[in-house]
Design an enzyme around this catalytic site. Sequence first.
Site, PDB file in Angstrom:
ATOM      1  N   LEU A 110     -25.038  -5.794 -35.237  1.00 10.56           N
ATOM      2  CA  LEU A 110     -24.834  -4.765 -34.208  1.00 10.56           C
ATOM      3  C   LEU A 110     -25.060  -5.374 -32.809  1.00 10.56           C
ATOM      4  O   LEU A 110     -25.572  -6.480 -32.685  1.00 10.56           O
ATOM      5  CB  LEU A 110     -25.804  -3.604 -34.452  1.00 10.56           C
ATOM      6  CG  LEU A 110     -25.657  -2.902 -35.819  1.00 10.56           C
ATOM      7  CD1 LEU A 110     -26.778  -1.880 -36.018  1.00 10.56           C
ATOM      8  CD2 LEU A 110     -24.294  -2.220 -35.936  1.00 10.56           C
ATOM      9  N   THR A 165     -14.658  -0.174 -28.276  1.00 12.21           N
ATOM     10  CA  THR A 165     -14.313  -1.458 -28.900  1.00 12.21           C
ATOM     11  C   THR A 165     -14.364  -2.639 -27.941  1.00 12.21           C
ATOM     12  O   THR A 165     -14.052  -3.775 -28.334  1.00 12.21           O
ATOM     13  CB  THR A 165     -12.910  -1.359 -29.533  1.00 12.21           C
ATOM     14  OG1 THR A 165     -12.019  -0.770 -28.575  1.00 12.21           O
ATOM     15  CG2 THR A 165     -12.926  -0.485 -30.777  1.00 12.21           C
ATOM     16  N   GLY A 166     -14.740  -2.403 -26.690  1.00 15.55           N
ATOM     17  CA  GLY A 166     -15.075  -3.494 -25.784  1.00 15.55           C
ATOM     18  C   GLY A 166     -13.921  -4.342 -25.291  1.00 15.55           C
ATOM     19  O   GLY A 166     -12.813  -3.834 -25.049  1.00 15.55           O
ATOM     20  N   ILE A 176     -19.289 -14.984 -15.149  1.00 15.15           N
ATOM     21  CA  ILE A 176     -19.538 -15.697 -16.412  1.00 15.15           C
ATOM     22  C   ILE A 176     -19.395 -17.204 -16.213  1.00 15.15           C
ATOM     23  O   ILE A 176     -20.221 -17.992 -16.675  1.00 15.15           O
ATOM     24  CB  ILE A 176     -18.591 -15.164 -17.519  1.00 15.15           C
ATOM     25  CG1 ILE A 176     -18.959 -13.716 -17.861  1.00 15.15           C
ATOM     26  CG2 ILE A 176     -18.648 -16.038 -18.768  1.00 15.15           C
ATOM     27  CD1 ILE A 176     -18.030 -13.036 -18.858  1.00 15.15           C
ATOM     28  N   LEU A 228     -19.802 -18.959 -13.456  1.00 13.94           N
ATOM     29  CA  LEU A 228     -20.874 -19.530 -12.638  1.00 13.94           C
ATOM     30  C   LEU A 228     -22.206 -19.544 -13.387  1.00 13.94           C
ATOM     31  O   LEU A 228     -22.995 -20.482 -13.249  1.00 13.94           O
ATOM     32  CB  LEU A 228     -21.000 -18.772 -11.317  1.00 13.94           C
ATOM     33  CG  LEU A 228     -19.775 -18.891 -10.397  1.00 13.94           C
ATOM     34  CD1 LEU A 228     -20.003 -18.148  -9.092  1.00 13.94           C
ATOM     35  CD2 LEU A 228     -19.425 -20.352 -10.118  1.00 13.94           C
ATOM     36  N   GLU A 229     -22.455 -18.502 -14.195  1.00 16.31           N
ATOM     37  CA  GLU A 229     -23.704 -18.524 -14.976  1.00 16.31           C
ATOM     38  C   GLU A 229     -23.690 -19.679 -15.970  1.00 16.31           C
ATOM     39  O   GLU A 229     -24.634 -20.475 -16.037  1.00 16.31           O
ATOM     40  CB  GLU A 229     -23.875 -17.191 -15.730  1.00 16.31           C
ATOM     41  CG  GLU A 229     -24.309 -16.042 -14.830  1.00 16.31           C
ATOM     42  CD  GLU A 229     -24.672 -14.764 -15.592  1.00 16.31           C
ATOM     43  OE1 GLU A 229     -25.139 -13.820 -14.943  1.00 16.31           O
ATOM     44  OE2 GLU A 229     -24.482 -14.692 -16.832  1.00 16.31           O
ATOM     45  N   GLU A 282     -11.039 -22.675  -8.941  1.00 18.04           N
ATOM     46  CA  GLU A 282     -10.803 -21.239  -8.745  1.00 18.04           C
ATOM     47  C   GLU A 282      -9.483 -21.027  -7.994  1.00 18.04           C
ATOM     48  O   GLU A 282      -9.204 -21.699  -7.006  1.00 18.04           O
ATOM     49  CB  GLU A 282     -11.985 -20.627  -7.969  1.00 18.04           C
ATOM     50  CG  GLU A 282     -11.763 -19.265  -7.361  1.00 18.04           C
ATOM     51  CD  GLU A 282     -11.441 -18.164  -8.381  1.00 18.04           C
ATOM     52  OE1 GLU A 282     -12.171 -18.032  -9.380  1.00 18.04           O
ATOM     53  OE2 GLU A 282     -10.438 -17.450  -8.151  1.00 18.04           O
ATOM     54  N   HIS A 305     -47.763  -6.442  -1.092  1.00 17.17           N
ATOM     55  CA  HIS A 305     -47.704  -7.798  -0.555  1.00 17.17           C
ATOM     56  C   HIS A 305     -48.550  -8.719  -1.425  1.00 17.17           C
ATOM     57  O   HIS A 305     -49.641  -8.326  -1.818  1.00 17.17           O
ATOM     58  CB  HIS A 305     -48.265  -7.814   0.872  1.00 17.17           C
ATOM     59  CG  HIS A 305     -48.337  -9.193   1.446  1.00 17.17           C
ATOM     60  ND1 HIS A 305     -47.225  -9.851   1.923  1.00 17.17           N
ATOM     61  CD2 HIS A 305     -49.387 -10.047   1.587  1.00 17.17           C
ATOM     62  CE1 HIS A 305     -47.585 -11.050   2.349  1.00 17.17           C
ATOM     63  NE2 HIS A 305     -48.891 -11.192   2.155  1.00 17.17           N
TER      64      HIS A 305
HETATM   65  C1  LIG Z   1     -20.907 -14.567 -21.598  1.00 18.77           C
HETATM   66  C2  LIG Z   1     -21.037 -13.131 -21.146  1.00 18.77           C
HETATM   67  C3  LIG Z   1     -22.116 -12.750 -20.392  1.00 18.77           C
HETATM   68  C4  LIG Z   1     -22.252 -11.435 -19.984  1.00 18.77           C
HETATM   69  N1  LIG Z   1     -23.341 -11.109 -19.245  1.00 18.77           N
HETATM   70  C5  LIG Z   1     -23.496  -9.836 -18.846  1.00 18.77           C
HETATM   71  C6  LIG Z   1     -24.648  -9.455 -18.109  1.00 18.77           C
HETATM   72  O1  LIG Z   1     -25.523 -10.266 -17.837  1.00 18.77           O
HETATM   73  N2  LIG Z   1     -24.773  -8.163 -17.751  1.00 18.77           N
HETATM   74  C7  LIG Z   1     -23.806  -7.230 -18.040  1.00 18.77           C
HETATM   75  O2  LIG Z   1     -23.962  -6.067 -17.677  1.00 18.77           O
HETATM   76  N3  LIG Z   1     -22.705  -7.562 -18.738  1.00 18.77           N
HETATM   77  C8  LIG Z   1     -22.535  -8.838 -19.147  1.00 18.77           C
HETATM   78  N4  LIG Z   1     -21.442  -9.169 -19.886  1.00 18.77           N
HETATM   79  C9  LIG Z   1     -20.452  -8.114 -20.183  1.00 18.77           C
HETATM   80  C10 LIG Z   1     -20.929  -7.236 -21.336  1.00 18.77           C
HETATM   81  O3  LIG Z   1     -21.168  -8.028 -22.459  1.00 18.77           O
HETATM   82  C11 LIG Z   1     -19.896  -6.157 -21.636  1.00 18.77           C
HETATM   83  O4  LIG Z   1     -19.599  -5.453 -20.458  1.00 18.77           O
HETATM   84  C12 LIG Z   1     -20.426  -5.179 -22.673  1.00 18.77           C
HETATM   85  O5  LIG Z   1     -20.748  -5.840 -23.868  1.00 18.77           O
HETATM   86  C13 LIG Z   1     -19.380  -4.096 -22.949  1.00 18.77           C
HETATM   87  O6  LIG Z   1     -19.892  -3.223 -23.895  1.00 18.77           O
HETATM   88  P1  LIG Z   1     -18.956  -2.371 -24.862  1.00 18.77           P
HETATM   89  O7  LIG Z   1     -19.880  -1.558 -25.707  1.00 18.77           O
HETATM   90  O8  LIG Z   1     -17.908  -1.707 -24.095  1.00 18.77           O
HETATM   91  O9  LIG Z   1     -18.191  -3.444 -25.781  1.00 18.77           O
HETATM   92  P2  LIG Z   1     -18.647  -4.701 -26.620  1.00 18.77           P
HETATM   93  O10 LIG Z   1     -20.016  -5.128 -26.294  1.00 18.77           O
HETATM   94  O11 LIG Z   1     -17.556  -5.687 -26.470  1.00 18.77           O
HETATM   95  O12 LIG Z   1     -18.690  -4.168 -28.105  1.00 18.77           O
HETATM   96  C14 LIG Z   1     -17.556  -3.742 -28.778  1.00 18.77           C
HETATM   97  C15 LIG Z   1     -17.784  -3.882 -30.268  1.00 18.77           C
HETATM   98  O13 LIG Z   1     -16.733  -3.213 -30.937  1.00 18.77           O
HETATM   99  C16 LIG Z   1     -16.415  -3.922 -32.118  1.00 18.77           C
HETATM  100  N5  LIG Z   1     -15.054  -3.549 -32.507  1.00 18.77           N
HETATM  101  C17 LIG Z   1     -13.904  -3.751 -31.823  1.00 18.77           C
HETATM  102  N6  LIG Z   1     -12.856  -3.203 -32.480  1.00 18.77           N
HETATM  103  C18 LIG Z   1     -13.368  -2.642 -33.592  1.00 18.77           C
HETATM  104  C19 LIG Z   1     -12.792  -1.933 -34.677  1.00 18.77           C
HETATM  105  N7  LIG Z   1     -11.491  -1.651 -34.724  1.00 18.77           N
HETATM  106  N8  LIG Z   1     -13.613  -1.535 -35.678  1.00 18.77           N
HETATM  107  C20 LIG Z   1     -14.949  -1.793 -35.653  1.00 18.77           C
HETATM  108  N9  LIG Z   1     -15.542  -2.457 -34.643  1.00 18.77           N
HETATM  109  C21 LIG Z   1     -14.756  -2.870 -33.636  1.00 18.77           C
HETATM  110  C22 LIG Z   1     -16.534  -5.377 -31.695  1.00 18.77           C
HETATM  111  O14 LIG Z   1     -16.753  -6.190 -32.821  1.00 18.77           O
HETATM  112  C23 LIG Z   1     -17.749  -5.328 -30.755  1.00 18.77           C
HETATM  113  O15 LIG Z   1     -18.927  -5.634 -31.445  1.00 18.77           O
HETATM  114  C24 LIG Z   1     -21.283 -10.475 -20.337  1.00 18.77           C
HETATM  115  C25 LIG Z   1     -20.190 -10.842 -21.124  1.00 18.77           C
HETATM  116  C26 LIG Z   1     -20.059 -12.151 -21.521  1.00 18.77           C
HETATM  117  C27 LIG Z   1     -18.889 -12.539 -22.378  1.00 18.77           C
END
Ligand SMILES: Cc1cc2nc3c(=O)[nH]c(=O)nc-3n(C[C@H](O)[C@H](O)[C@H](O)COP(=O)(O)OP(=O)(O)OC[C@H]3O[C@@H](n4cnc5c(N)ncnc54)[C@H](O)[C@@H]3O)c2cc1C
Length: 464
Positions: free
Chosen positions: A38, A139-140, A182, A184-185, A201, A443
Site C-alpha cells: 500500500l 490511480t495516480g 524530482i 533536482l532532489e 533543462e 529565539h
Molecule cells: C521521486 C518522487 C518524489 C516525490 N516527492 C514528493 C514529495 O516530497 N512531496 C509530495 O507531496 N509529492 C512528492 N511526489 C509526488 C507524489 O508521490 C504524488 O503526488 C502522490 O503519490 C500522488 O498520490 P495519488 O494517491 O494520487 O497516486 P499514487 O501515489 O500514484 O498512487 C496510485 C496508486 O494506484 C494504483 N493503481 C493504479 N491503477 C490501478 C488500478 N487500475 N487498479 C488498482 N490499483 C491501481 C497504483 O499502483 C498506485 O499505487 C514525488 C513523486 C516522485 C516520483
Amino acid sequence: MSTYDLIVIGAGPGGYVCAIRAAQLGLKVACVEGRETLGGTCLNVGCIPSKALLHASHMLHESHENFAKMGLMNAHVDVDWSQMQSYKAETVGTNTKGIEFLFKKNKIDWIKGWAEIEGAGKVKVGDTTYETRNIVIATGSEPSALKGVEVDNAGGVVVDSTGALVLPNIPKSMVVIGAGVIGLELGSVYARLGAEVTVVEFLDFITPGMDGEVQKQFQKILTKQGLKFVLGAAVSGVTTDNGTAKVTYKLRKDDSEHVIDADCVLVATGRRPYVAGLGLDKLGVEMTERGFVKVNDHWQTSVKGIYAIGDAVPGPMLAHKAEDEGMAVAEVVAGKHGHVNYNVIPGVIYTTPEVASVGLTEEAAKDSGRKIKVGKFPFMGNARAKALFQADGFVKMIVDAETDRVLGCHIIGPNAGEMIHEVCVAMEFGAAAEDIALTCHAHPTCSEAVREAALACGSGAIHV
Ligand SMILES: Cc1cc2nc3c(=O)[nH]c(=O)nc-3n(C[C@H](O)[C@H](O)[C@H](O)COP(=O)(O)OP(=O)(O)OC[C@H]3O[C@@H](n4cnc5c(N)ncnc54)[C@H](O)[C@@H]3O)c2cc1C
C-alpha cells in the site's frame, strides 16, 4: 457478496486517506491496489524513498563539509551503498506496513489486483466483480516519456525516478534531464554521493512555476554545491553503449548541437496521469486534453457515482494535495461538505537548504493586477541559520498593499518545508502580515526569519 458504500481504486496518499476517512464516517469501504504494498507512488517509489536518500546523503555532506568546522575531527565517512539502500527499504517498509495496520484498524477491505470499472457501481478485479454505491479513482501518475529517449530502469543507465532510487551503484557522472523538483532532489543526492551531475533543462530557468528570485538563488546555491546546469537546451536523444550513455542536446539560442557522456541519465521531465486499464473510454468518462480525469468542484466525474482525485486529476501533483482531496471526497460521498483550499497548498523541495512556497509568486501577484508589498529577509540575519551553515537563502513574503493580507510566501532556508506552515495557517485564517509580525517567535529559531519578512512588509525588519 454484500455491496460496498465505496470502492477506492489506488492506495496512494489520495486513495488510502480517502478510504480511511470514509470508514471513519461509517461507510463500508474497500480499496483496490495493484502493487504488492500500500502507499502508492509516494510511499513506494516517491516521496519517502527519495527523502530517505536525501537525509542519508545530507548526513554524508555534513560529515565531509561541516564536521571539521565544528571541531568534529577525522570523520572519514565512507558510503556503503547497499546499507543505504537497506535503510531506505526499511523506511519504506515500515510506512507501507503502517497503512496496512490502519486499513485493518478501520475495517477497510484491501482488494489485491488491478481494477477495471465495468460500469457505475461495478468494479472488476481479476475474475470477481464487486458492487459498490460509489467509486473513487485514485490511480495516480507515472513518469512522462521523452521523445527519443528509452528508459530502462533494470539496465540502470537510462532511468526515470523509480530506477534512480535503486541504481546498482553510485555513478561517477550523471545527466539529469529536467530541472524540476524530482530531478533536482535526486540530482542532489548523487552529487553529494560523489557523482558529477549535469542538469539539462529545456527552459531558461530551473523549477518552473516558482518565484523568479527563488529560482535564481536556488540555482546559485546548487551550483555552489557542485551541480552543473545547461539551460535552454532541448535533448534530442540518448544512446547507450556498454554501460554508459551519450546525451545529445541542442542549445535553443543558437541551435548548436552538443553531447555529454555520462554513466547514468535520469529522465525527470515530469509525470502524467495514470488511468490505464480502468476502462474509462468505454464508460464515457470525460478527460482533459492532457489526459487527466475531468472533475467538478466535488471531484465528481462526468459519470454519476464515479469520483476522481490526486495525480489523476488536474492540479499540483503532490501527495498532500491528493490527501486533502481524499479526505474531502470521502466527506462528499458520506453526504457532508468536503472542501480543499487550492490557494493554500504548499510546495517543498527537500534539498539542502530546503525550498518551500505557498500562494502567489511575486510575478503572479503582479499579473493579477493587485498592488502588492514584498517583505524579504535574508537568513544571513538569522543566528540559527548561520550556526547551521545554511544562511544563503531568504524568506520572501508577498502581501496585498491595501489590506496587508498575506498572498504568498517563498523560503529558501533550513527546514523551509516545516516553516512554511505558519504562513499556510495565516493564509487559511486570512491573516495580515502584521498578524505574523506581532506574533512572538521563539529565539533562536529559523522561523524568526518568517516574522522578520512579515515585519519587512510593514515598518521594517530588525536584523538587517
Ligand atoms: C521521486 C518522487 C518524489 C516525490 N516527492 C514528493 C514529495 O516530497 N512531496 C509530495 O507531496 N509529492 C512528492 N511526489 C509526488 C507524489 O508521490 C504524488 O503526488 C502522490 O503519490 C500522488 O498520490 P495519488 O494517491 O494520487 O497516486 P499514487 O501515489 O500514484 O498512487 C496510485 C496508486 O494506484 C494504483 N493503481 C493504479 N491503477 C490501478 C488500478 N487500475 N487498479 C488498482 N490499483 C491501481 C497504483 O499502483 C498506485 O499505487 C514525488 C513523486 C516522485 C516520483
